[in-house]
Scaffold this motif. Structure first.
Motif, PDB file in Angstrom:
ATOM      1  N   ASP A 132      -5.238  -1.957   5.275  1.00  0.00           N
ATOM      2  CA  ASP A 132      -5.420  -2.707   4.216  1.00  0.00           C
ATOM      3  C   ASP A 132      -7.145  -2.462   3.919  1.00  0.00           C
ATOM      4  OD1 ASP A 132      -6.954  -5.604   3.982  1.00  0.00           O
ATOM      5  OD2 ASP A 132      -4.995  -6.189   3.916  1.00  0.00           O
ATOM      6  N   TRP A 133      -7.405  -2.283   2.683  1.00  0.00           N
ATOM      7  CA  TRP A 133      -8.661  -2.101   2.315  1.00  0.00           C
ATOM      8  C   TRP A 133     -10.060  -3.315   2.058  1.00  0.00           C
ATOM      9  CZ3 TRP A 133     -10.150   3.071   2.027  1.00  0.00           C
ATOM     10  CH2 TRP A 133      -8.904   3.814   1.577  1.00  0.00           C
ATOM     11  N   ASP A 134      -9.264  -4.504   2.564  1.00  0.00           N
ATOM     12  CA  ASP A 134      -9.581  -5.553   2.176  1.00  0.00           C
ATOM     13  C   ASP A 134     -10.873  -5.943   4.238  1.00  0.00           C
ATOM     14  OD1 ASP A 134     -10.294  -5.875  -0.018  1.00  0.00           O
ATOM     15  OD2 ASP A 134      -8.209  -6.933   0.320  1.00  0.00           O
ATOM     16  N   ASN A 153      -3.986  -3.787  -2.473  1.00  0.00           N
ATOM     17  CA  ASN A 153      -4.996  -2.888  -1.759  1.00  0.00           C
ATOM     18  C   ASN A 153      -4.703  -2.451  -0.750  1.00  0.00           C
ATOM     19  OD1 ASN A 153      -7.327  -2.076  -2.766  1.00  0.00           O
ATOM     20  ND2 ASN A 153      -8.797  -4.028  -1.410  1.00  0.00           N
ATOM     21  N   ALA A 154      -3.274  -2.287  -0.315  1.00  0.00           N
ATOM     22  CA  ALA A 154      -3.301  -1.667   0.799  1.00  0.00           C
ATOM     23  C   ALA A 154      -2.267  -0.511   0.404  1.00  0.00           C
ATOM     24  CB  ALA A 154      -2.364  -2.978   1.457  1.00  0.00           C
ATOM     25  N   THR A 155      -2.462   0.546   1.337  1.00  0.00           N
ATOM     26  CA  THR A 155      -1.494   1.635   0.606  1.00  0.00           C
ATOM     27  C   THR A 155      -1.469   2.053   2.180  1.00  0.00           C
ATOM     28  OG1 THR A 155      -4.090   2.850   0.241  1.00  0.00           O
ATOM     29  CG2 THR A 155      -2.248   4.919   0.773  1.00  0.00           C
ATOM     30  N   PRO A 156       0.123   2.205   1.866  1.00  0.00           N
ATOM     31  CA  PRO A 156       1.558   2.772   2.842  1.00  0.00           C
ATOM     32  C   PRO A 156       0.789   4.256   3.229  1.00  0.00           C
ATOM     33  CG  PRO A 156       2.154   1.764   0.653  1.00  0.00           C
ATOM     34  CD  PRO A 156       0.871   1.830   0.410  1.00  0.00           C
ATOM     35  N   LEU A 157       0.844   4.753   4.711  1.00  0.00           N
ATOM     36  CA  LEU A 157       0.851   5.447   5.230  1.00  0.00           C
ATOM     37  C   LEU A 157       1.915   5.409   6.481  1.00  0.00           C
ATOM     38  CD1 LEU A 157      -2.407   5.406   6.661  1.00  0.00           C
ATOM     39  CD2 LEU A 157      -2.330   6.240   5.077  1.00  0.00           C
ATOM     40  N   VAL A 158       2.881   5.045   6.611  1.00  0.00           N
ATOM     41  CA  VAL A 158       3.924   4.920   7.318  1.00  0.00           C
ATOM     42  C   VAL A 158       5.556   4.243   6.671  1.00  0.00           C
ATOM     43  CG1 VAL A 158       5.433   4.967   9.645  1.00  0.00           C
ATOM     44  CG2 VAL A 158       3.173   6.113   8.580  1.00  0.00           C
TER      45      VAL A 158
END
Length: 202
Positions: A132-134, A153-158
């Motif tokens: 979560d970038w925030d 504004n969140a990037t899934p990594l799994v």
């Protein structure tokens, strides 16, 4: 949307046909489902090029139906591309930069894995570990459908697919056993590559 190009399904990596605890039959069926999402995305984009925008209505209209279903198709494409891309590795505990993030934000690998497992058992469709970038941290998030993305504004990594199609051939209703198998096939090199490519701060 007439200038939007068609997508092509990404090829199935050979390593996915030799997973531990997830059969080739299951993976091939799952991959065909992904191909179906790509095809439907392309079909919907084509129909949107011709839709009557003057008839748009929030109760029902062709535009509304197509736009809603486009989010579902795109979600099916994107979720599965993350899922398939980071499978085919040796599994086990996270390594590298991702492990450092997990230990920082969850306290330990065991705590992160227990929480993601519980999230996967509680979800109807997907569970993600996303940055979560925030908030500036990893979160384990739940989605009940292809178009309930982690959060803005969140990037899934799994990306853990817990729809029945992901595990029913091999495990019937034993979702927990499938989740264990999922962890044993993750490729931490891929995940750490995303951490680096996205510039996730440690």
């Amino acid at each position: 949307m007439s200038n939007v190009e068609e997508l092509a399904a990404r090829p199935l990596k050979p390593a996915l046909l030799e997973l531990a605890g997830i059969s080739r039959v299951s993976v091939e069926a799952h991959y065909r489902l992904y191909q179906g999402y790509v095809a439907k995305r392309n079909e919907i984009v084509g129909k949107l090029a011709e839709v009557d925008r003057s008839a748009a209505n929030q109760v029902y209209s062709d535009l509304r139906a197509l736009k809603v279903d486009l989010t579902f198709a795109i979600g099916g494409v994107k979720n599965h591309e993350v899922y398939f891309e980071h499978l085919g590795g040796p599994g086990g505990d996270p390594t590298g930069a991702f492990r450092a993030l997990v230990e920082r934000d969850f306290g330990s690998v065991d705590a992160w894995r227990a929480d993601l497992t519980a999230t996967g058992l509680a979800a109807r469709g997907w569970a993600w570990t996303a940055y979560d970038w925030d908030e500036g941290r990893l979160l384990n998030l739940l989605g009940d459908a292809q178009n309930t993305f982690p959060v803005w504004n969140a990037t899934p990594l799994v990306a853990l697919d817990v729809y029945e199609h992901a595990y029913f051939i091999d495990y019937q209703t034993d979702r927990a056993a499938y989740i264990d198998a999922f962890f044993e096939n993750l490729d931490w090199g891929v995940v750490n590559g995303w951490v680096a490519a996205y510039g996730v701060p440690s």
